[in-house]
Design a protein around this motif. Structure first.
Motif, PDB file in Angstrom:
ATOM      1  N   ASP A   2       0.831  -1.189   0.000  1.00  0.00           N
ATOM      2  CA  ASP A   2       0.000   0.000   0.000  1.00  0.00           C
ATOM      3  C   ASP A   2       0.871   1.246   0.000  1.00  0.00           C
ATOM      4  O   ASP A   2       1.572   1.505   0.970  1.00  0.00           O
ATOM      5  CB  ASP A   2      -0.850  -0.017   1.276  1.00  0.00           C
ATOM      6  CG  ASP A   2      -2.288   0.370   1.001  1.00  0.00           C
ATOM      7  OD1 ASP A   2      -2.594   0.686  -0.150  1.00  0.00           O
ATOM      8  OD2 ASP A   2      -3.085   0.353   1.945  1.00  0.00           O
ATOM      9  N   LYS A  46       1.563   4.746   0.820  1.00  0.00           N
ATOM     10  CA  LYS A  46       0.916   5.604   1.810  1.00  0.00           C
ATOM     11  C   LYS A  46       1.311   7.074   1.684  1.00  0.00           C
ATOM     12  O   LYS A  46       0.509   7.957   1.941  1.00  0.00           O
ATOM     13  CB  LYS A  46       1.235   5.127   3.230  1.00  0.00           C
ATOM     14  CG  LYS A  46       0.783   3.713   3.538  1.00  0.00           C
ATOM     15  CD  LYS A  46      -0.708   3.528   3.310  1.00  0.00           C
ATOM     16  CE  LYS A  46      -1.545   4.364   4.256  1.00  0.00           C
ATOM     17  NZ  LYS A  46      -2.998   4.137   4.035  1.00  0.00           N
ATOM     18  N   TYR A 106     -11.541   9.406  -5.888  1.00  0.00           N
ATOM     19  CA  TYR A 106     -10.264  10.110  -5.770  1.00  0.00           C
ATOM     20  C   TYR A 106     -10.439  11.596  -5.452  1.00  0.00           C
ATOM     21  O   TYR A 106      -9.448  12.318  -5.330  1.00  0.00           O
ATOM     22  CB  TYR A 106      -9.455   9.960  -7.061  1.00  0.00           C
ATOM     23  CG  TYR A 106      -8.906   8.573  -7.272  1.00  0.00           C
ATOM     24  CD1 TYR A 106      -7.709   8.190  -6.697  1.00  0.00           C
ATOM     25  CD2 TYR A 106      -9.613   7.646  -8.035  1.00  0.00           C
ATOM     26  CE1 TYR A 106      -7.208   6.910  -6.879  1.00  0.00           C
ATOM     27  CE2 TYR A 106      -9.121   6.366  -8.228  1.00  0.00           C
ATOM     28  CZ  TYR A 106      -7.919   5.999  -7.645  1.00  0.00           C
ATOM     29  OH  TYR A 106      -7.426   4.726  -7.825  1.00  0.00           O
ATOM     30  N   SER A 120      -4.078   8.031  -1.802  1.00  0.00           N
ATOM     31  CA  SER A 120      -3.235   7.312  -0.841  1.00  0.00           C
ATOM     32  C   SER A 120      -3.824   7.279   0.560  1.00  0.00           C
ATOM     33  O   SER A 120      -3.392   6.486   1.400  1.00  0.00           O
ATOM     34  CB  SER A 120      -1.840   7.940  -0.786  1.00  0.00           C
ATOM     35  OG  SER A 120      -1.906   9.263  -0.282  1.00  0.00           O
ATOM     36  N   THR A 177      -3.805   3.479  -5.418  1.00  0.00           N
ATOM     37  CA  THR A 177      -3.097   4.761  -5.341  1.00  0.00           C
ATOM     38  C   THR A 177      -2.482   5.114  -6.692  1.00  0.00           C
ATOM     39  O   THR A 177      -1.916   4.266  -7.358  1.00  0.00           O
ATOM     40  CB  THR A 177      -1.991   4.681  -4.282  1.00  0.00           C
ATOM     41  OG1 THR A 177      -2.569   4.348  -3.023  1.00  0.00           O
ATOM     42  CG2 THR A 177      -1.260   6.010  -4.163  1.00  0.00           C
TER      43      THR A 177
END
Length: 391
Positions: free
Chosen positions: A57, A59, A355, A377, A384
């Motif tokens: 992920d 971030k 988004y 994110s 992302t």
């Protein structure tokens, strides 16, 4: 949370062309209202030059030294924007929240961890631990410091925006509900800069709580965003947003709540200037910039009002970016901090309404005029997107 494979498209866009507490008598210079330069084009197409695949992920992204960025995903990656490749990596630290600073010999990170009991994390009443890690320029861990020795096991008021490292990494500022402090790693010495426990508000310049702090003016001063009272304190009055500058010995340079009806909500500090952004809910379309060594306050007028509530500064402060929503896309504008000139404008398709919920994370590299944008994110349920452009 399940990990997901991120395919981050790095794209290069080619532009056609490139209430007052301590009342200082600032000279506020107002720049003229902007008009769109015919040589500034809104970009709708991109040219993909490479794909960067990371497990996990993504971030956040952080500034690094030179033409590089730190990418936080399943690991901590050091990415070279010129070579377009990962040049170093380190294991991801098990923090709930963290922030990174560029220092003389590499990088410093402070992370917050919520202690679990019976497999349940008590986010409100649970114990928060803080640790500081130092890396060299190749992300090798060189030192670790238990921040709890300074702030206690459950520090009240500490936040990532209430911490700041000096450029050489030998000192750290941090604010709690009872004061503003500095710790010297070399001397192993803690000192109080502002005592918020004092009942005399004049002794603490009307400050009730620090909300953001940062070194500025080559580590000679401390820029801050705070909650403050007028001096003398008015009966039944409430605190208000204020911004100001302290000397590192605790003496006040200035602390103001209003600049010509302009209210500061966020600061971004550099060696020779400070960006003072507005609250987006009352944005007026102006951005104030405090300059060293002239001690002059400059007001830039932006194209649209909402822009002044969403400001992202570049790595060394030569430019700043704004982001505003436009249906299912984001309009990103980049301005010159010194002159207020609009340098570029581009429209980036978000890829969906999901988004548009949070502002993108934007970083700008001054030397190469590179803009890095991160979309989505802050959500765990969407892919992302990271877009890199040049202006």
């Amino acid at each position: 949370m399940k990990n997901k494979i991120l395919s981050i498209i790095l794209a290069v866009f080619v532009l056609l062309t490139s209430g007052c507490i301590n009342n200082n008598n600032f000279k506020i210079s107002n720049h003229e209202k902007k008009v769109i330069d015919p040589n500034i084009s809104i970009l709708n197409e991109d040219k993909v030059v490479t794909n960067l695949k990371l497990q996990g992920d993504l971030k956040n992204i952080y500034y690094a030294d030179g033409n590089k960025i730190l990418i936080l995903a399943d690991k901590l990656y050091l990415y070279d924007l010129g070579a377009r490749e990962v040049i170093a990596e380190a294991p991801k630290l098990l923090f709930n929240r963290e922030n990174y600073w560029v220092i003389e010999n590499g990088y410093a990170v402070v992370g917050e961890t919520l202690i679990s009991r019976n497999d349940k994390v008590r986010a409100v009443k649970g114990v928060r631990n803080y640790n500081c890690i130092f890396y060299d320029h190749n992300l090798n861990k060189v030192a670790e410091f238990d921040f709890n020795k300074l702030v206690g096991d459950n520090a009240i008021g500490l936040d990532m925006e209430n911490i700041s490292f000096s450029s050489d990494g030998t000192k750290v500022l941090y604010a709690l509900t009872d004061g503003l402090y500095q710790y010297d790693f070399v001397k192993n010495k803690k000192s109080t800069i502002v005592n918020l426990k004092s009942n005399d508000y004049s002794e603490r310049f009307g400050i009730v709580a620090f909300e953001q702090i940062d070194f500025t003016n080559y580590d000679k001063n401390i820029a801050f965003k705070a909650q403050s009272f007028d001096i003398p304190v008015l009966t039944d009055s409430s605190s208000f947003d204020s911004c100001g500058i302290l000397n590192t010995n605790g003496s006040l340079l200035w602390n103001r709540g209003v600049f010509d009806d302009y209210k500061c909500k966020k600061i971004t500090a550099y060696n020779d200037h400070i960006l003072l952004a507005e609250d987006i809910t009352i944005a007026s379309g102006r951005l104030f910039v405090f300059e060293y060594p002239s001690d002059k306050m400059i007001s830039h007028i932006l194209l649209e009002k909402l822009e002044s509530g969403s400001v992202s500064g570049s790595d060394f402060g030569k430019y700043f970016a704004t982001s505003i929503p436009n249906n299912d896309s984001w309009i990103i504008r980049i301005y010159n901090t010194k002159t207020g000139k609009l340098e570029s404008e581009q429209q980036v398709s978000s890829g969906g309404k999901e988004y548009m919920a949070q502002d993108p994370i934007i970083k700008i590299i001054d030397d190469t005029k590179t803009c890095i944008m991160l979309f989505g994110s802050k959500r765990d349920d969407i892919l992302t997107k990271m877009v890199v452009s040049q202006f």
